[in-house]
Motif scaffolding. Structure first.
Motif, PDB file in Angstrom:
ATOM      1  N   PRO A  14       7.160 -43.450  -0.260  1.00 21.56           N
ATOM      2  CA  PRO A  14       8.280 -43.195   0.660  1.00 21.56           C
ATOM      3  C   PRO A  14       9.077 -44.454   0.942  1.00 21.56           C
ATOM      4  CG  PRO A  14       6.190 -43.180   1.837  1.00 21.56           C
ATOM      5  CD  PRO A  14       5.858 -43.206   0.370  1.00 21.56           C
ATOM      6  N   LEU A  15      10.291 -44.244   1.438  1.00 23.90           N
ATOM      7  CA  LEU A  15      11.237 -45.331   1.645  1.00 23.90           C
ATOM      8  C   LEU A  15      11.702 -45.340   3.094  1.00 23.90           C
ATOM      9  CD1 LEU A  15      13.296 -47.476   0.472  1.00 23.90           C
ATOM     10  CD2 LEU A  15      14.830 -45.527   0.061  1.00 23.90           C
ATOM     11  N   HIS A  16      11.799 -46.533   3.666  1.00 30.17           N
ATOM     12  CA  HIS A  16      12.462 -46.711   4.962  1.00 30.17           C
ATOM     13  C   HIS A  16      13.497 -47.803   4.810  1.00 30.17           C
ATOM     14  CE1 HIS A  16      12.921 -46.863   9.398  1.00 30.17           C
ATOM     15  NE2 HIS A  16      13.217 -48.129   9.145  1.00 30.17           N
ATOM     16  N   MET A  17      14.742 -47.483   5.132  1.00 27.61           N
ATOM     17  CA  MET A  17      15.831 -48.449   5.037  1.00 27.61           C
ATOM     18  C   MET A  17      16.265 -48.825   6.450  1.00 27.61           C
ATOM     19  SD  MET A  17      18.012 -46.677   1.965  1.00 27.61           S
ATOM     20  CE  MET A  17      18.020 -45.083   2.793  1.00 27.61           C
ATOM     21  N   GLY A  18      16.145 -50.114   6.775  1.00 23.22           N
ATOM     22  CA  GLY A  18      16.512 -50.576   8.101  1.00 23.22           C
ATOM     23  C   GLY A  18      18.003 -50.485   8.346  1.00 23.22           C
ATOM     24  N   GLU A  19      18.362 -50.406   9.620  1.00 22.48           N
ATOM     25  CA  GLU A  19      19.767 -50.327  10.003  1.00 22.48           C
ATOM     26  C   GLU A  19      20.280 -51.639  10.574  1.00 22.48           C
ATOM     27  OE1 GLU A  19      19.463 -46.819  12.619  1.00 22.48           O
ATOM     28  OE2 GLU A  19      20.656 -45.783  11.105  1.00 22.48           O
ATOM     29  N   GLY A  20      19.567 -52.745  10.304  1.00 21.79           N
ATOM     30  CA  GLY A  20      20.003 -54.036  10.789  1.00 21.79           C
ATOM     31  C   GLY A  20      19.648 -54.309  12.226  1.00 21.79           C
ATOM     32  N   ALA A  28      18.001 -45.610   7.631  1.00 23.76           N
ATOM     33  CA  ALA A  28      19.432 -45.580   7.353  1.00 23.76           C
ATOM     34  C   ALA A  28      19.746 -44.416   6.415  1.00 23.76           C
ATOM     35  CB  ALA A  28      19.888 -46.900   6.744  1.00 23.76           C
ATOM     36  N   SER A  29      20.878 -43.788   6.628  1.00 20.49           N
ATOM     37  CA  SER A  29      21.212 -42.594   5.851  1.00 20.49           C
ATOM     38  C   SER A  29      21.611 -42.918   4.423  1.00 20.49           C
ATOM     39  CB  SER A  29      22.345 -41.825   6.539  1.00 20.49           C
ATOM     40  OG  SER A  29      23.482 -42.650   6.702  1.00 20.49           O
ATOM     41  N   GLU A  30      22.090 -44.141   4.179  1.00 21.47           N
ATOM     42  CA  GLU A  30      22.572 -44.507   2.848  1.00 21.47           C
ATOM     43  C   GLU A  30      21.900 -45.793   2.362  1.00 21.47           C
ATOM     44  OE1 GLU A  30      24.568 -42.489   1.414  1.00 21.47           O
ATOM     45  OE2 GLU A  30      25.504 -41.356   3.039  1.00 21.47           O
ATOM     46  N   PHE A 166       8.198 -44.293  13.496  1.00 23.96           N
ATOM     47  CA  PHE A 166       8.665 -44.825  12.219  1.00 23.96           C
ATOM     48  C   PHE A 166       9.027 -43.650  11.317  1.00 23.96           C
ATOM     49  CE2 PHE A 166       8.506 -46.875   8.112  1.00 23.96           C
ATOM     50  CZ  PHE A 166       8.874 -48.181   8.361  1.00 23.96           C
ATOM     51  N   GLU A 167      10.239 -43.683  10.750  1.00 29.76           N
ATOM     52  CA  GLU A 167      10.692 -42.588   9.890  1.00 29.76           C
ATOM     53  C   GLU A 167      10.638 -42.987   8.418  1.00 29.76           C
ATOM     54  OE1 GLU A 167      14.113 -39.303  10.244  1.00 29.76           O
ATOM     55  OE2 GLU A 167      14.911 -41.330   9.901  1.00 29.76           O
ATOM     56  N   TRP A 168       9.935 -42.187   7.648  1.00 27.57           N
ATOM     57  CA  TRP A 168       9.856 -42.368   6.203  1.00 27.57           C
ATOM     58  C   TRP A 168      10.734 -41.329   5.511  1.00 27.57           C
ATOM     59  CZ3 TRP A 168       7.992 -46.544   4.063  1.00 27.57           C
ATOM     60  CH2 TRP A 168       6.887 -47.215   4.592  1.00 27.57           C
ATOM     61  N   ARG A 169      11.249 -41.681   4.351  1.00 23.47           N
ATOM     62  CA  ARG A 169      11.974 -40.736   3.507  1.00 23.47           C
ATOM     63  C   ARG A 169      11.113 -40.442   2.275  1.00 23.47           C
ATOM     64  NH1 ARG A 169      18.205 -41.486   2.877  1.00 23.47           N
ATOM     65  NH2 ARG A 169      17.905 -40.567   4.941  1.00 23.47           N
ATOM     66  N   PHE A 170      10.721 -39.177   2.121  1.00 22.56           N
ATOM     67  CA  PHE A 170       9.883 -38.746   0.999  1.00 22.56           C
ATOM     68  C   PHE A 170      10.753 -38.005  -0.020  1.00 22.56           C
ATOM     69  CE2 PHE A 170       6.956 -39.307   4.463  1.00 22.56           C
ATOM     70  CZ  PHE A 170       5.784 -39.777   3.881  1.00 22.56           C
ATOM     71  N   PHE A 171      10.668 -38.425  -1.275  1.00 24.07           N
ATOM     72  CA  PHE A 171      11.467 -37.812  -2.332  1.00 24.07           C
ATOM     73  C   PHE A 171      10.656 -36.752  -3.078  1.00 24.07           C
ATOM     74  CE2 PHE A 171      13.598 -41.750  -1.488  1.00 24.07           C
ATOM     75  CZ  PHE A 171      14.940 -41.465  -1.687  1.00 24.07           C
TER      76      PHE A 171
END
Length: 330
Positions: A14-20, A28-30, A166-171
């Motif tokens: 999974p991926l987590h993209m910080g928003e700064g 982060a959505s993108e 903490f939010e993960w993005r699962f593909f």
């Protein structure tokens, strides 16, 4: 039609993209092109490249932001502004249309050659617009986000542990993110090698515990060359050169702006990773400008003002990946 090289990121974790900012509740959505190019530049720095070489590298190619794909179905960002559609009751579906963020690539190609596109209500799947039976398969959402609770334990054990979310993005297994590049031949090969190294080390927050690992696949994509184009659309973030602004009528443009900054967390110098970079505003993906003049963008140095011997330039690529389009009104 013009053929472009595509780099596909098929995620193994999974991926987590910080928003700064220090907020892990949302990813982060993108995944923007400036984040990707900065990560590639950090790898080149680890391999011994100097500041001048890294600047030349970032200035030698254009890279789109990363968009979702499922198998051979590619999505592109919706064009900024109100969608012009046919084939369904537009006012009835207006709320649904506002939620659309991605359009299937073939339908998207039609939209940049025509002022209106013909769609059906059954093609709307939340944030995605996908015609029925595209590539012979039903709609599959590329990823899902999942929030879990974690605990931050102080290193000195003098204060109580603090819970946080903490939010993960699962593909999905056959889904991921892809980006388009104008790089060819040996430069494209170098980009693929750098992306492979990035996939091994991980991308985004918590890569040290297994997050954001991926494998690299390559493909090609054909996008239309609009002969009677009267406007330009962005597929990346864009930081304009000062002299480019005279070619852009912002009052007739459709665009959004995004503040880019954050910590120097990707620096190879550990002592400066806590510093905050200078910030800049960039035009976002899907923005439309009523011009066919070349739009280039710049590679900016966001190095903070900090008196330290091992401080180094902090490059952020605002080079524009653009396509010409035809719009009846812009």
């Amino acid at each position: 039609m013009k053929s472009y090289n595509v780099i596909r990121l098929r995620f193994l974790s999974p991926l987590h993209m910080g928003e700064g900012k220090e907020n892990y509740d949302f990813t982060a959505s993108e995944l923007h092109n400036d984040t990707l190019t900065a990560a590639l530049a950090a790898i080149k720095a680890e391999q011994g490249a100097g500041s001048d070489e890294i600047f030349r590298f970032l200035s030698s190619f254009r890279l789109s932001s990363a968009f979702p794909f499922v198998r051979k179905t590619y999505y592109l960002p919706r064009l900024a502004g109100r969608m012009s559609i046919q084939g369904c009751e537009e006012e009835k579906l207006r709320k649904q249309l506002k939620k659309i963020r991605y359009v299937e690539s073939n339908l998207w190609s039609q939209s940049i050659e025509k002022s209106e596109i013909n769609i059906q209500e059954s093609w709307i799947h939340g944030a995605y617009l996908l015609p029925e039976n595209t590539n012979g398969t039903a709609f599959v959402e590329p990823f899902v986000n999942q929030v879990s609770q974690r605990v931050s334990v102080p290193r000195d054990f003098q204060t109580d542990p603090l819970p946080f979310y903490f939010e993960w993005r699962f593909f999905q297994p056959e889904a991921g993110l892809y980006c388009i590049t104008d790089a060819t031949d040996s430069l494209f090969d170098e980009l693929c090698e750098l992306f492979s190294s990035l996939g091994e080390s991980g991308l985004g927050t918590d890569k040290n515990i297994g997050g954001g690992h991926f494998v690299v696949e390559t493909d090609t994509m054909e996008l239309p060359e609009v002969a009677d184009a009267n406007a330009t659309v962005l597929l990346s973030l864009y930081l304009p050169q000062e002299n480019e602004l005279c070619h852009i009528d912002l009052s007739a443009s459709r665009y959004n702006l995004l503040l880019r900054g954050g910590y120097m967390a990707g620096s190879t110098v550990q002592s400066v990773r806590h510093l905050w970079k200078k910030s800049v505003y960039m035009f976002t993906e899907g923005s439309i400008f009523p011009t066919v003049s070349p739009i280039e963008g710049v590679v900016a140095d966001l190095q903070p003002e900090w008196n330290q011997p091992d401080m180094h330039p902090v490059y952020r690529s605002g080079r524009a990946f653009t396509l010409p389009i035809k719009q009846s009104t812009v």
